[in-house]
Scaffold this motif. Structure first.
Motif, PDB file in Angstrom:
ATOM      1  N   SER A  96       0.911  -1.128  -0.103  1.00  0.00           N
ATOM      2  CA  SER A  96      -0.017  -0.170   0.044  1.00  0.00           C
ATOM      3  C   SER A  96       0.850   1.119   0.156  1.00  0.00           C
ATOM      4  O   SER A  96       1.852   1.252   0.093  1.00  0.00           O
ATOM      5  CB  SER A  96      -0.809   0.085   1.258  1.00  0.00           C
ATOM      6  OG  SER A  96      -1.296  -1.000   1.650  1.00  0.00           O
ATOM      7  N   ALA A  97       0.303   2.387  -0.161  1.00  0.00           N
ATOM      8  CA  ALA A  97       0.999   3.592  -0.075  1.00  0.00           C
ATOM      9  C   ALA A  97       1.693   3.799   1.278  1.00  0.00           C
ATOM     10  O   ALA A  97       0.939   3.353   2.395  1.00  0.00           O
ATOM     11  CB  ALA A  97       0.004   4.834  -0.287  1.00  0.00           C
ATOM     12  N   THR A 106      -2.111   8.428   1.536  1.00  0.00           N
ATOM     13  CA  THR A 106      -3.306   8.426   0.816  1.00  0.00           C
ATOM     14  C   THR A 106      -4.199   9.743   1.615  1.00  0.00           C
ATOM     15  O   THR A 106      -4.946  10.191   0.801  1.00  0.00           O
ATOM     16  CB  THR A 106      -3.919   7.075   1.101  1.00  0.00           C
ATOM     17  OG1 THR A 106      -3.084   5.990   0.607  1.00  0.00           O
ATOM     18  CG2 THR A 106      -5.388   6.885   0.301  1.00  0.00           C
ATOM     19  N   GLU A 166       0.606   4.650  -4.120  1.00  0.00           N
ATOM     20  CA  GLU A 166       0.997   3.154  -4.347  1.00  0.00           C
ATOM     21  C   GLU A 166       1.962   2.850  -5.490  1.00  0.00           C
ATOM     22  O   GLU A 166       2.809   2.191  -5.202  1.00  0.00           O
ATOM     23  CB  GLU A 166      -0.337   2.227  -5.008  1.00  0.00           C
ATOM     24  CG  GLU A 166      -1.295   1.714  -3.806  1.00  0.00           C
ATOM     25  CD  GLU A 166      -1.927   2.793  -2.668  1.00  0.00           C
ATOM     26  OE1 GLU A 166      -2.063   3.765  -3.082  1.00  0.00           O
ATOM     27  OE2 GLU A 166      -1.950   2.320  -1.455  1.00  0.00           O
ATOM     28  N   PHE A 207      -5.088  -2.149  -4.186  1.00  0.00           N
ATOM     29  CA  PHE A 207      -5.889  -0.683  -4.201  1.00  0.00           C
ATOM     30  C   PHE A 207      -6.191  -0.125  -5.462  1.00  0.00           C
ATOM     31  O   PHE A 207      -7.307   0.544  -5.715  1.00  0.00           O
ATOM     32  CB  PHE A 207      -5.214   0.561  -2.988  1.00  0.00           C
ATOM     33  CG  PHE A 207      -6.040   1.680  -3.131  1.00  0.00           C
ATOM     34  CD1 PHE A 207      -7.395   1.867  -2.771  1.00  0.00           C
ATOM     35  CD2 PHE A 207      -5.341   3.012  -3.254  1.00  0.00           C
ATOM     36  CE1 PHE A 207      -7.953   3.055  -2.384  1.00  0.00           C
ATOM     37  CE2 PHE A 207      -6.164   4.322  -2.991  1.00  0.00           C
ATOM     38  CZ  PHE A 207      -7.419   4.105  -2.349  1.00  0.00           C
ATOM     39  N   ARG A 210     -11.083   2.954   0.116  1.00  0.00           N
ATOM     40  CA  ARG A 210     -10.140   3.031   0.887  1.00  0.00           C
ATOM     41  C   ARG A 210      -9.636   1.615   1.697  1.00  0.00           C
ATOM     42  O   ARG A 210     -10.797   0.926   1.907  1.00  0.00           O
ATOM     43  CB  ARG A 210     -10.701   3.956   2.141  1.00  0.00           C
ATOM     44  CG  ARG A 210     -10.288   5.482   1.827  1.00  0.00           C
ATOM     45  CD  ARG A 210      -9.256   6.011   1.189  1.00  0.00           C
ATOM     46  NE  ARG A 210      -7.908   5.842   2.167  1.00  0.00           N
ATOM     47  CZ  ARG A 210      -7.576   6.412   2.922  1.00  0.00           C
ATOM     48  NH1 ARG A 210      -8.158   7.678   3.042  1.00  0.00           N
ATOM     49  NH2 ARG A 210      -6.396   6.299   3.664  1.00  0.00           N
ATOM     50  N   GLU A 211      -8.594   1.407   1.934  1.00  0.00           N
ATOM     51  CA  GLU A 211      -8.167   0.320   2.618  1.00  0.00           C
ATOM     52  C   GLU A 211      -8.495  -0.952   1.579  1.00  0.00           C
ATOM     53  O   GLU A 211      -8.201  -2.095   2.226  1.00  0.00           O
ATOM     54  CB  GLU A 211      -8.766  -0.160   4.012  1.00  0.00           C
ATOM     55  CG  GLU A 211      -8.707   1.260   4.898  1.00  0.00           C
ATOM     56  CD  GLU A 211      -7.278   1.527   5.358  1.00  0.00           C
ATOM     57  OE1 GLU A 211      -6.448   1.034   5.340  1.00  0.00           O
ATOM     58  OE2 GLU A 211      -7.217   2.872   5.448  1.00  0.00           O
ATOM     59  N   GLY A 212      -8.255  -0.736   0.549  1.00  0.00           N
ATOM     60  CA  GLY A 212      -8.298  -1.792  -0.509  1.00  0.00           C
ATOM     61  C   GLY A 212      -7.367  -2.657  -0.820  1.00  0.00           C
ATOM     62  O   GLY A 212      -7.496  -3.704  -1.518  1.00  0.00           O
ATOM     63  N   SER A 213      -6.289  -2.643  -0.356  1.00  0.00           N
ATOM     64  CA  SER A 213      -5.161  -3.275  -0.730  1.00  0.00           C
ATOM     65  C   SER A 213      -5.218  -4.955  -0.356  1.00  0.00           C
ATOM     66  O   SER A 213      -4.782  -5.825  -0.773  1.00  0.00           O
ATOM     67  CB  SER A 213      -3.707  -2.769  -0.127  1.00  0.00           C
ATOM     68  OG  SER A 213      -3.565  -1.524  -0.404  1.00  0.00           O
TER      69      SER A 213
END
Ligand code: ASP
Ligand code: MG
Length: 419
Positions: free
Chosen positions: A38-39, A44, A121, A183, A197-200
């Motif tokens: 993730s970032a 983010t 990302e 993400f 959001r938080e999709g990783s």
């Protein structure tokens, strides 16, 4: 054995985090491994600010973008003795971002959001990939937008499983160790999309599904899945084993350990999910697997804060049944209230909602046309799975109990906390 590792933003929030990634990879077999990142840190959130200001025509967005740049270069300077190559790539990413913002003609907020926020990302994965290379860990950086294909529902894009799975097979063939983004994806026009959001975690599960991984490991800043948020419940325990179903139940009630969508693809192919401590990889962590009995069998606590309780009663003693209930739900939907709990009797109806979009006043105004309305804010909803007497007693001490609902496995307590 094919594996997917996912490292979240909290893990790679600084140079030490990236160094720890290398340590973890050096302790595992590096063949047939996909690393999803993730970032970094709060990137983010910062990029969200950039977008917000940009859309409000506030030129300060450039300062926020400079902040993001500074943050990444601080990390780069700590990690690389020779940073020429990575600096060039990262500079180019920032130029692309600025160019997009300068020339973008689209007023569509969500579209702009996805084009910009996705840079977080790209930055993190470039830095991780380049750093691994300097440490002798050969890897291939892949742009997830080439294979995570979605519709154009920006900020919450829906995956096209068929195309994605075909593309992943093509792109991943012959690669030993892949570093890619969570993400983000892209639509039919190849515009960037995000999965929410938080999709990783979800991205990692998608990849695990498509490559028939043997295991997905999510490395976190906690030892694994706990039976409650340690910041809220103090004395919590590590869950060592748990089934997909039970994990989905916990996510449903609001446990925020993993993105709820993550589990479905894993469950379908029975791919075990390991949740492990990024800081102490020696700790065994949590295994989520088909049919696993909860181990240890302890009550699991979930707390949702800042909810509102709306209590309605009919004015003329008429029953609140189908027609009224459907009217109430239409309004809840219209004002985007997410419903956490409902309770009704003949002439009263209570609903516990999360007023995410601050539309309570408008909703109450409509409801008052038909009902007597009582509204209480600052409500806490506690859910205890596998409750026992002691766990219920412990929670009810925290405030005044307004509603209690129980099934054989779950108790929910709507409370106004004592302060
Ligand atoms: N970077 C994204 C976010 O913070 C995705 C993720 O971390 O899962 O929401
Ligand atoms: Mg994140």
């Amino acid at each position: 054995m094919t594996k997917v590792f996912k490292f979240g933003g909290a893990s790679v929030k600084n140079a030490d985090g990236v160094i720890q990634v290398v340590k973890i990879l050096n302790q595992s077999q590096q063949d047939n491994l996909v690393v999803v990142v993730s970032a970094m840190g709060k990137t983010t959130n910062l990029l969200e600010k950039v977008v917000q200001k940009y859309l409000h025509k506030d030129d300060q967005y450039l300062e926020n973008l400079a902040e993001v740049e500074f943050f990444h270069f601080e990390i780069i300077n700590k990690l690389f003795s020779n940073s020429k190559k990575v600096t060039e790539i990262v500079k180019n990413i920032f130029s692309d971002c600025k160019l997009f913002l300068k020339n973008n003609p689209s007023p569509k907020k969500s579209y702009v959001y996805d084009q910009v926020v996705s840079f977080g990302e790209l930055l993190s994965t470039i830095i991780v990939s380049e750093y691994l290379t300097t440490k002798g860990i050969n890897n291939k950086w892949l742009d997830a937008r080439n294979f995570i294909k979605t519709n154009s529902y920006y900020r919450g894009a829906v995956l096209n499983w068929e195309i994605t799975s075909r593309k992943i097979k093509n792109y991943f063939v012959n690669e030993r160790l892949i570093v890619t983004q969570g993400f983000i994806g892209s639509d039919d026009n190849n515009f960037t999309t995000t999965l929410g959001r938080e999709g990783s975690d979800y991205s990692a599960a998608i990849i695990a599904y498509c490559i028939d991984a043997h295991v997905l490991t999510i490395w976190k800043d906690v030892p694994g899945l706990m039976n409650g948020d340690p910041k809220v419940f103090g004395d919590t325990q590590l869950i060592r084993k748990i089934s997909y179903e039970e994990t989905i139940e916990l996510a449903f009630y609001g446990a925020s350990v993993i993105h709820p969508k993550t589990l479905q693809p894993l469950q379908k192919k029975e791919i075990p999910l390991h949740i492990k401590s990024f800081i102490n990889p020696e700790i065994i962590g949590t295994v989520v697997e088909k049919g696993k009995k909860l181990e240890p069998k302890v009550p699991c606590f979930i707390q949702k804060n800042n909810l509102s309780l709306i209590q309605l009663s009919s004015r003329d003693f008429s029953f609140i049944v189908e027609e009224n209930i459907s009217y109430i739900f239409k309004l809840l939907d219209k004002y985007k209230m997410s419903v956490d709990l409902i309770q009704n009797s003949a002439i009263s109806f209570s609903v516990c909602v999360n007023d995410k979009y601050k539309k309570m006043e408008e909703l109450l105004k409509c409801l008052r046309n038909r009902f007597d309305v009582n509204h209480t804010s600052g409500i806490v909803l506690y859910t205890i799975r596998h409750f026992n007497k002691k766990s219920v007693n412990d929670i009810t001490k925290k405030g005044s109990l307004i509603i209690e609902q129980r099934t054989n496995k779950t108790i929910q307590l709507v409370m106004k906390p004592y302060f």
